[in-house]
Design an enzyme around this catalytic site. Structure first.
Site, PDB file in Angstrom:
ATOM      1  CB  CYS A   1      -0.925  -0.008   1.210  1.00 44.11           C
ATOM      2  SG  CYS A   1      -2.055  -1.396   1.206  1.00 44.11           S
TER       3      CYS A   1
HETATM    4  N1  LIG Z   1      -2.905  -6.124   2.139  1.00 38.62           N
HETATM    5  C1  LIG Z   1      -3.286  -5.022   2.746  1.00 38.62           C
HETATM    6  O1  LIG Z   1      -2.868  -4.750   3.862  1.00 38.62           O
HETATM    7  C2  LIG Z   1      -4.276  -4.067   2.103  1.00 38.62           C
HETATM    8  C3  LIG Z   1      -4.904  -3.124   2.915  1.00 38.62           C
HETATM    9  C4  LIG Z   1      -5.815  -2.253   2.343  1.00 38.62           C
HETATM   10  C5  LIG Z   1      -6.067  -2.315   0.980  1.00 38.62           C
HETATM   11  N2  LIG Z   1      -5.426  -3.226   0.194  1.00 38.62           N
HETATM   12  C6  LIG Z   1      -5.756  -3.266  -1.223  1.00 38.62           C
HETATM   13  O2  LIG Z   1      -6.619  -4.377  -1.454  1.00 38.62           O
HETATM   14  C7  LIG Z   1      -6.385  -4.925  -2.742  1.00 38.62           C
HETATM   15  C8  LIG Z   1      -6.062  -6.406  -2.609  1.00 38.62           C
HETATM   16  O3  LIG Z   1      -4.864  -6.527  -1.851  1.00 38.62           O
HETATM   17  P1  LIG Z   1      -4.427  -7.876  -1.154  1.00 38.62           P
HETATM   18  O4  LIG Z   1      -3.321  -7.504  -0.222  1.00 38.62           O
HETATM   19  O5  LIG Z   1      -5.606  -8.607  -0.645  1.00 38.62           O
HETATM   20  O6  LIG Z   1      -3.831  -8.661  -2.420  1.00 38.62           O
HETATM   21  P2  LIG Z   1      -3.485 -10.234  -2.485  1.00 38.62           P
HETATM   22  O7  LIG Z   1      -2.446 -10.354  -3.542  1.00 38.62           O
HETATM   23  O8  LIG Z   1      -3.231 -10.762  -1.133  1.00 38.62           O
HETATM   24  O9  LIG Z   1      -4.835 -10.890  -2.999  1.00 38.62           O
HETATM   25  C9  LIG Z   1      -5.362 -10.639  -4.242  1.00 38.62           C
HETATM   26  C10 LIG Z   1      -6.055 -11.894  -4.725  1.00 38.62           C
HETATM   27  O10 LIG Z   1      -6.651 -11.591  -5.993  1.00 38.62           O
HETATM   28  C11 LIG Z   1      -6.514 -12.747  -6.802  1.00 38.62           C
HETATM   29  N3  LIG Z   1      -6.663 -12.348  -8.205  1.00 38.62           N
HETATM   30  C12 LIG Z   1      -5.776 -11.743  -9.007  1.00 38.62           C
HETATM   31  N4  LIG Z   1      -6.311 -11.538 -10.217  1.00 38.62           N
HETATM   32  C13 LIG Z   1      -7.566 -12.009 -10.172  1.00 38.62           C
HETATM   33  C14 LIG Z   1      -8.612 -12.091 -11.104  1.00 38.62           C
HETATM   34  N5  LIG Z   1      -8.476 -11.630 -12.353  1.00 38.62           N
HETATM   35  N6  LIG Z   1      -9.771 -12.659 -10.721  1.00 38.62           N
HETATM   36  C15 LIG Z   1      -9.905 -13.153  -9.464  1.00 38.62           C
HETATM   37  N7  LIG Z   1      -8.957 -13.098  -8.531  1.00 38.62           N
HETATM   38  C16 LIG Z   1      -7.791 -12.534  -8.887  1.00 38.62           C
HETATM   39  C17 LIG Z   1      -5.151 -13.289  -6.439  1.00 38.62           C
HETATM   40  O11 LIG Z   1      -5.008 -14.647  -6.827  1.00 38.62           O
HETATM   41  C18 LIG Z   1      -5.131 -13.082  -4.936  1.00 38.62           C
HETATM   42  O12 LIG Z   1      -5.652 -14.199  -4.260  1.00 38.62           O
HETATM   43  C19 LIG Z   1      -5.273  -4.087  -3.347  1.00 38.62           C
HETATM   44  O13 LIG Z   1      -5.833  -3.052  -4.102  1.00 38.62           O
HETATM   45  C20 LIG Z   1      -4.585  -3.498  -2.130  1.00 38.62           C
HETATM   46  O14 LIG Z   1      -3.931  -2.283  -2.443  1.00 38.62           O
HETATM   47  C21 LIG Z   1      -4.546  -4.127   0.744  1.00 38.62           C
END
Ligand SMILES: NC(=O)c1ccc[n+]([C@@H]2O[C@H](COP(=O)([O-])OP(=O)(O)OC[C@H]3O[C@@H](n4cnc5c(N)ncnc54)[C@H](O)[C@@H]3O)[C@@H](O)[C@H]2O)c1
Length: 429
Positions: free
Chosen positions: A268
């Site tokens: 992030c």
């Molecule tokens: N990790 C954090 O602390 C956090 C906090 C707030 C916001 N975010 C935001 O949330 C969003 C997700 O982050 P995350 O950390 O959960 O990511 P992550 O990589 O842990 O999870 C994302 C998931 O999406 C799946 N994916 C990718 N492409 C896909 C598709 N086309 N169809 C279906 N699934 C698909 C992946 O396989 C994975 O399981 C991002 O925008 C991130 O910036 C993350």
């Protein structure tokens, strides 16, 4: 739909079952909603079906309990999206190699959902992104289904505020901001989130909700840059920034502590502000605070390398050929998440100067190859020992706090203020 939500008769789909999507899904299950997890990664969908966790801080017992309720289903088959009443999207939003927003995950998700849409659905984007994504990227793709947003289906944006491994605030106790393109869409989205979080905060548009998240993360990036700069300034003056922050935070108002470190990490803070910078250009606006913060924060690994040279020099050693142990690979304490970790930058920079670098991390026994650092794939965590010339603390894992510098008997360069005590072996960076 509002009535169905009240009666818990809606099926909630979550696309992207990662650090954000998985806890969200579990929250809905635990509140008695039927859920459908969608991901392209069969490893994840199969693990959920078996009731097994794949994220360290989410125990398998919680997933097993959710699976046992019969309310959890997970699949890679997007045709099942048609069954969902609401679909929440939490897929990655990284930067591409030119440090521009990489919308490919959001685009791919919307294209996978589009053929399976039906009237009456609510689609909420949760991925962090620039203002305008919901209106300009998500809705146009979904409307290729022939359905019209605001009439046949509803779109909204609700930023995720998850802080993985945090125990004082959970998905449920963190208020959720939501913005939509139509009043009806907003009412439905608010009603849905009201079921799982203590407070839903409606805003006037999806753009305002998208901007809220970027304000939150830009605030963090800028303040971290400020303390990083002050750390280097105070160090020249012989003042310990950690002592100063501890004292300043006793002020009961008008101050919030941020802590310095070896650089920014995670999915992030190093990334999100640049989503705004990129979009601002379209409006002829510049984001000077973001650029400056980025400059300072990305220079921190160089500062640590310089300090490593200084400390080794004190012991009559050169960086070239020095055996260095980096303590901590995860980008923040007590998690197994190494995305964008500054430790990788330290590894590269120290090795470029001829150091022989190892790492230790109880949460990451083996490095998985990443897009940015494929050459580190397969490298293994090694124990803390006396064979090193220098130990550099790069992550403040809880277990490191019980280590004793004199027992280890190796000079320590601590970028996280983990080592307590007054051992002459402890040096700050
Ligand atoms: N990790 C954090 O602390 C956090 C906090 C707030 C916001 N975010 C935001 O949330 C969003 C997700 O982050 P995350 O950390 O959960 O990511 P992550 O990589 O842990 O999870 C994302 C998931 O999406 C799946 N994916 C990718 N492409 C896909 C598709 N086309 N169809 C279906 N699934 C698909 C992946 O396989 C994975 O399981 C991002 O925008 C991130 O910036 C993350």
């Amino acid at each position: 739909m509002i009535d169905k939500i009240d009666k818990k008769e809606v099926l909630v789909g979550i696309v992207g079952l990662g650090y954000v999507g998985l806890p969200l899904l579990l929250c809905f299950v635990e509140k008695g909603f039927k859920t459908l997890g969608l991901d392209i990664d069969t490893r994840k969908t199969e693990a959920l079906q078996r009731g097994v966790s794949y994220i360290r801080h989410i125990p398998s017992s919680r997933i097993a309990a959710a699976a046992k309720t019969g309310l959890l289903r997970a699949t890679t088959d997007f045709s099942a999206a048609r069954e969902c009443d609401a679909i929440l999207i939490a897929v990655p939003t990284p930067l591409n190699k030119n440090r521009e927003p990489d919308m490919s995950f959001i685009v791919a998700t919307c294209e996978s959902l589009m053929p399976h849409m039906r009237p009456g659905q609510l689609i909420v984007l949760e991925s962090t992104t620039y203002p305008g994504t919901t209106d300009e990227v998500m809705i146009p793709i979904l409307e290729r289904s022939g359905l019209k947003e605001g009439r046949d289906f509803y779109a909204a944006f609700s930023p995720e505020r998850e802080d993985p491994s945090r125990t004082d605030f959970t998905t449920e106790t963190i208020p959720k901001v939501v913005g939509a393109t139509s009043p009806h869409g907003l009412a439905i989205a608010k009603k849905l989130y009201d079921q799982i979080v203590i407070q839903t905060v409606p805003v006037s548009s999806a753009r305002a909700a998208e901007a809220t998240k970027l304000l939150e993360n830009t605030f963090r990036a800028v303040n971290i840059a400020l303390v990083n700069e002050l750390k280097m300034t105070f160090m020249r003056m012989g003042i310990d920034i950690w002592e100063v922050i501890a004292a300043a935070k006793t002020k009961p108002f008008g101050f919030m502590p941020f802590y310095p470190g070896p650089g920014l990490g995670g999915h992030c803070i190093p990334i999100d502000p640049f989503y705004l910078t990129w979009k601002a250009r379209e409006y002829g606006a510049t984001t000077k605070f973001i650029e400056l913060a980025g400059e300072i924060n990305t220079s921190m690994p160089d500062f640590v390398v310089y300090r490593a040279m200084e400390v080794l020099n004190e012991y009559g050693k050169a960086l070239k050929g020095a055996r260095i142990l980096l303590l901590g690979l995860a980008y923040k304490p007590n998690v197994d998440d190494d995305r964008e970790s500054p430790t990788y930058h330290l590894m590269e920079k120290l090795e470029a100067k001829g150091a022989v670098v190892s790492y230790h991390d109880p949460y990451i026994p083996v490095i998985k190859p990443t897009r940015e650092f494929p050459h580190y794939g397969g490298r293994r965590s090694v124990p803390v020992g006396k064979e090193f010339d220098l130990i550099v603390v790069s992550t403040g894992h809880e277990e490191y706090k019980s280590l004793d510098a004199d027992t280890i008997g190796v000079p320590i360069l601590d970028t996280r203020n983990v080592f307590a005590g007054a051992s002459p072996l402890i040096h700050k960076a």
